[in-house]
Scaffold this motif. Structure first.
Motif, PDB file in Angstrom:
ATOM      1  N   ARG A   2       0.883  -1.180  -0.495  1.00  0.00           N
ATOM      2  CA  ARG A   2       0.132   0.072   0.012  1.00  0.00           C
ATOM      3  C   ARG A   2       0.955   1.158   0.337  1.00  0.00           C
ATOM      4  NH1 ARG A   2      -5.124   1.655   1.284  1.00  0.00           N
ATOM      5  NH2 ARG A   2      -5.604  -0.360   1.261  1.00  0.00           N
ATOM      6  N   SER A  21      -0.332   0.033  -9.623  1.00  0.00           N
ATOM      7  CA  SER A  21      -1.494  -0.067 -10.021  1.00  0.00           C
ATOM      8  C   SER A  21      -1.633  -1.889 -10.911  1.00  0.00           C
ATOM      9  CB  SER A  21      -2.772   0.612 -10.592  1.00  0.00           C
ATOM     10  OG  SER A  21      -3.001   1.371  -9.325  1.00  0.00           O
ATOM     11  N   ASN A  25      -0.054  -3.201  -6.567  1.00  0.00           N
ATOM     12  CA  ASN A  25      -0.495  -2.591  -5.845  1.00  0.00           C
ATOM     13  C   ASN A  25      -0.966  -1.452  -5.148  1.00  0.00           C
ATOM     14  OD1 ASN A  25       2.914  -2.868  -4.667  1.00  0.00           O
ATOM     15  ND2 ASN A  25       2.403  -2.208  -6.378  1.00  0.00           N
ATOM     16  N   VAL A  26      -1.941  -1.306  -3.477  1.00  0.00           N
ATOM     17  CA  VAL A  26      -3.236  -0.618  -3.242  1.00  0.00           C
ATOM     18  C   VAL A  26      -2.009   1.157  -3.785  1.00  0.00           C
ATOM     19  CG1 VAL A  26      -5.025   0.264  -1.769  1.00  0.00           C
ATOM     20  CG2 VAL A  26      -3.856  -1.965  -2.439  1.00  0.00           C
ATOM     21  N   GLN A  28      -2.411   4.891  -2.290  1.00  0.00           N
ATOM     22  CA  GLN A  28      -3.264   5.919  -2.285  1.00  0.00           C
ATOM     23  C   GLN A  28      -3.036   7.653  -2.902  1.00  0.00           C
ATOM     24  OE1 GLN A  28      -4.131   4.257   2.213  1.00  0.00           O
ATOM     25  NE2 GLN A  28      -3.312   6.041   1.837  1.00  0.00           N
ATOM     26  N   GLN A  46      -7.425   5.268  -5.635  1.00  0.00           N
ATOM     27  CA  GLN A  46      -7.743   5.434  -4.286  1.00  0.00           C
ATOM     28  C   GLN A  46      -7.570   7.312  -3.604  1.00  0.00           C
ATOM     29  OE1 GLN A  46      -6.978   2.635  -0.832  1.00  0.00           O
ATOM     30  NE2 GLN A  46      -7.824   1.131  -2.249  1.00  0.00           N
ATOM     31  N   VAL A  67       0.042   2.021   5.643  1.00  0.00           N
ATOM     32  CA  VAL A  67       0.685   2.476   4.301  1.00  0.00           C
ATOM     33  C   VAL A  67       2.531   1.722   4.876  1.00  0.00           C
ATOM     34  CG1 VAL A  67       1.547   3.801   2.712  1.00  0.00           C
ATOM     35  CG2 VAL A  67      -0.283   4.768   4.050  1.00  0.00           C
ATOM     36  N   ASP A  68       2.711   1.042   3.621  1.00  0.00           N
ATOM     37  CA  ASP A  68       4.178   0.861   3.470  1.00  0.00           C
ATOM     38  C   ASP A  68       5.050   1.285   3.049  1.00  0.00           C
ATOM     39  OD1 ASP A  68       3.212  -2.291   4.232  1.00  0.00           O
ATOM     40  OD2 ASP A  68       2.433  -2.180   2.027  1.00  0.00           O
TER      41      ASP A  68
END
Length: 217
Positions: A2, A21, A25-26, A28, A46, A67-68
């Motif tokens: 993330r 994406s 991966n996510v 933000q 997002q 979050v990473d």
């Protein structure tokens, strides 16, 4: 992973969001203008509406929960005036680094610019302020106990990605497509390479994956 991208509606940020994406991966994407949410969603991100110049570190830290890694891709932009070079390009990065520390996010990528790290050679008042703000942001980040990487691209273009770059601690002046900058950032995030390194980037002859892998050697 993330990943939070601050300045999520910028040209590099949108291309980075799409690349990340597509690799599962996510992302933000932190944006200031709610009207930009659709553009973020269109590339798989997002949207998170938050004004970087407004909140303190605690509010930003809350937005980084889970979050990473974070990417500082924000910038005041051309014609924004001297003051905002400091409130966005410098203070925004400092505020985000403080928030990352509070949130326990270790990985931090900062998009800077070639020319940072030394006084501006010529240019008008805004250019001098821009280089100074980026330099101060770099200095702040380098002093922190984070797994930071600072990337200094050369002159940015809107040409199509070439997939080939020159990535090193010091390179000659040159240009690079924004799409290739995004590809390098994505590879740095995925591999975790180049923590604690300041790197310069222009177009070259080495494929992106090989260029980022070589940095780890």
């Amino acid at each position: 992973m993330r990943i939070a991208i601050i300045g999520g509606h910028g040209q590099i940020a949108l291309q980075l969001t799409r690349l990340l994406s597509e690799r599962g991966n996510v992302v933000q994407a932190v944006i200031r203008n709610p009207a930009h949410a659709g553009d973020v969603e269109a590339v798989g991100g997002q949207p998170v509406v938050l004004d970087l110049e407004g909140p303190g570190a605690d509010e930003l830290a809350a937005a980084l929960s889970g979050v990473d890694a974070v990417v500082f891709a924000a910038g005041a932009g051309p014609g924004s005036g001297v003051e905002r070079k400091y409130t966005v390009d410098r203070d925004g990065s400092v505020r985000l680094a403080e928030a990352a520390e509070k949130a326990g996010v270790r990985r931090f990528l900062q998009i800077s610019t070639m020319g940072a790290g030394r006084p501006a050679a010529g240019g008008d008042e805004q250019w001098v302020a821009y280089i100074d703000a980026k330099t101060q942001a770099e200095n702040d980040l380098r002093a922190r106990d984070l797994e930071w990487t600072i990337l200094r691209p050369g002159r940015l273009t809107n040409e199509s990605a070439t997939g080939k770059v020159l990535l090193a601690e010091s390179v000659a002046a040159g240009s690079v497509p924004r799409a290739d900058v995004a590809a390098v950032l994505a590879e740095l995030l995925i591999t975790g390479n180049a923590a604690g390194r300041v790197l310069e980037l222009i177009s070259g002859d080495t494929p992106v994956e090989a260029a980022v892998a070589a940095i780890a050697d």
